[in-house]
Write a protein that holds these residues in place. Structure first.
Motif, mmCIF file in Angstrom:
data_model
loop_
_atom_site.group_PDB
_atom_site.id
_atom_site.type_symbol
_atom_site.label_atom_id
_atom_site.label_comp_id
_atom_site.label_asym_id
_atom_site.label_seq_id
_atom_site.Cartn_x
_atom_site.Cartn_y
_atom_site.Cartn_z
ATOM 1 N N THR A 62 -35.766 1.547 54.331
ATOM 2 C CA THR A 62 -36.951 1.164 55.104
ATOM 3 C C THR A 62 -37.964 0.562 54.123
ATOM 4 O O THR A 62 -37.825 0.720 52.904
ATOM 5 C CB THR A 62 -37.609 2.374 55.789
ATOM 6 O OG1 THR A 62 -38.071 3.272 54.758
ATOM 7 C CG2 THR A 62 -36.646 3.118 56.711
ATOM 8 N N LYS A 64 -40.964 1.608 53.705
ATOM 9 C CA LYS A 64 -41.624 2.762 53.067
ATOM 10 C C LYS A 64 -40.810 3.251 51.862
ATOM 11 O O LYS A 64 -41.351 3.465 50.768
ATOM 12 C CB LYS A 64 -41.801 3.894 54.086
ATOM 13 C CG LYS A 64 -42.480 5.141 53.540
ATOM 14 C CD LYS A 64 -42.662 6.168 54.652
ATOM 15 C CE LYS A 64 -43.286 7.458 54.127
ATOM 16 N NZ LYS A 64 -42.381 8.232 53.261
ATOM 17 N N GLU A 68 -41.546 3.168 47.642
ATOM 18 C CA GLU A 68 -41.391 4.359 46.779
ATOM 19 C C GLU A 68 -40.495 4.021 45.582
ATOM 20 O O GLU A 68 -40.791 4.402 44.445
ATOM 21 C CB GLU A 68 -40.791 5.520 47.583
ATOM 22 C CG GLU A 68 -41.764 6.133 48.593
ATOM 23 C CD GLU A 68 -41.071 7.053 49.605
ATOM 24 O OE1 GLU A 68 -39.839 7.275 49.496
ATOM 25 O OE2 GLU A 68 -41.772 7.530 50.525
ATOM 26 N N PHE A 93 -45.150 -3.055 59.889
ATOM 27 C CA PHE A 93 -45.668 -2.156 58.843
ATOM 28 C C PHE A 93 -47.187 -2.287 58.739
ATOM 29 O O PHE A 93 -47.881 -1.332 58.384
ATOM 30 C CB PHE A 93 -45.001 -2.516 57.506
ATOM 31 C CG PHE A 93 -45.301 -1.566 56.376
ATOM 32 C CD1 PHE A 93 -44.577 -0.398 56.215
ATOM 33 C CD2 PHE A 93 -46.312 -1.858 55.470
ATOM 34 C CE1 PHE A 93 -44.848 0.475 55.158
ATOM 35 C CE2 PHE A 93 -46.590 -0.990 54.412
ATOM 36 C CZ PHE A 93 -45.859 0.179 54.261
ATOM 37 N N LYS A 101 -49.829 -2.383 49.327
ATOM 38 C CA LYS A 101 -48.744 -1.640 48.665
ATOM 39 C C LYS A 101 -48.051 -2.522 47.619
ATOM 40 O O LYS A 101 -47.698 -2.042 46.547
ATOM 41 C CB LYS A 101 -47.709 -1.157 49.703
ATOM 42 C CG LYS A 101 -48.214 -0.117 50.674
ATOM 43 C CD LYS A 101 -48.614 1.187 50.030
ATOM 44 C CE LYS A 101 -47.442 2.020 49.581
ATOM 45 N NZ LYS A 101 -47.886 3.307 48.979
#
Length: 244
Positions: A62, A64, A68, A93, A101
């Motif tokens: 994903t 997200k 990470e 998103f 991000k």
């Protein structure tokens, strides 16, 4: 020095291999990388990259999770990293949240082939500028000189010259479209030109970089990841064979 830009899809061969692949791409001598955001309907991509998208989504990738993973390699993978994907997942998103991000994890720029230039000018360009992100537009052999200059004026980082009007990895991609490459080399462009689609080996890379500043390899590299259990060794050999 001609630049080699390597594309791979995030989350393959296994979900947590993204950072390892990125590290190997850097160690093997590539100058830049494009990390593909998996999407269920990658219309500009040929069967191999579609297969990679399917596998990455099955693996659970994903946006997200990708952020990470990118945060973990921010300080160790220092060559420019570009995220390439489609507009819909980014909007889902949250476009500004996505850009924020990107800045946090050290992303150099974005390629979203289905973002219309008019929308970029009206809405998205300012957000990208706010987070100091480059945005790369694509041109093709069918793009008029006037439009190439327009897209170049909106782009930063580099201008992506698609070698032919086909999907990625198409065997019939015309790398030796000399009229097109000559035309690009003679236009007063502000960005470096990187040629992509259909580059498979050192010979292809040298051919397209005779009249451009860089070459982008995607499908052939993704195939190395998909086809080899000992892909870590093969990745190094493959990139070294082009840059060596």
């Amino acid at each position: 020095m001609k630049k080699l830009n390597i594309y791979f899809t995030a989350g393959i061969p296994m979900l947590n291999d993204t950072g390892k692949v990125a590290q190997l791409v850097q160690e093997s001598g590539a100058d830049m990388m494009e990390i593909g955001i998996p999407y269920s309907d990658p219309v500009a991509d040929g069967p191999i990259i579609q297969q990679a998208h399917d596998l990455a989504l099955k693996n659970g990738m994903t946006i997200k999770i990708l952020f990470e993973q990118l945060a973990e390699i921010k300080d160790t993978v220092t060559i420019p990293k570009v995220l390439m994907g489609y507009l819909n997942p980014v909007i889902q998103f949250g476009f500004e949240k996505f850009c924020q991000k990107c800045k946090e994890v050290g992303i150099y720029g974005l390629i979203l082939p289905d973002l219309p230039p008019v929308e970029f000018e009206k809405k998205y360009g300012e957000i990208l500028k706010k987070y100091n992100l480059n945005f790369i537009f694509l041109v093709t052999p069918e793009t008029s000189n006037e439009r190439i200059l327009y897209l170049d004026s909106l782009s930063s980082g580099f201008l992506y010259a698609v070698s032919s009007s086909s999907t990625t990895g198409n065997e019939s991609s015309n790398l030796t479209n000399e009229d097109y490459l000559n035309r690009l080399s003679q236009l007063p462009l502000k960005n470096s030109v990187y040629v992509g689609f259909g580059i498979k080996n050192k010979n292809d890379f040298e051919l397209v970089t005779e009249k451009s500043q860089g070459g982008i390899i995607g499908t052939a590299f993704v195939n190395v990841l998909l086809q080899n259990t000992d892909w870590e060794q093969k990745v190094k050999q493959y990139i070294t064979s082009i840059k060596g």
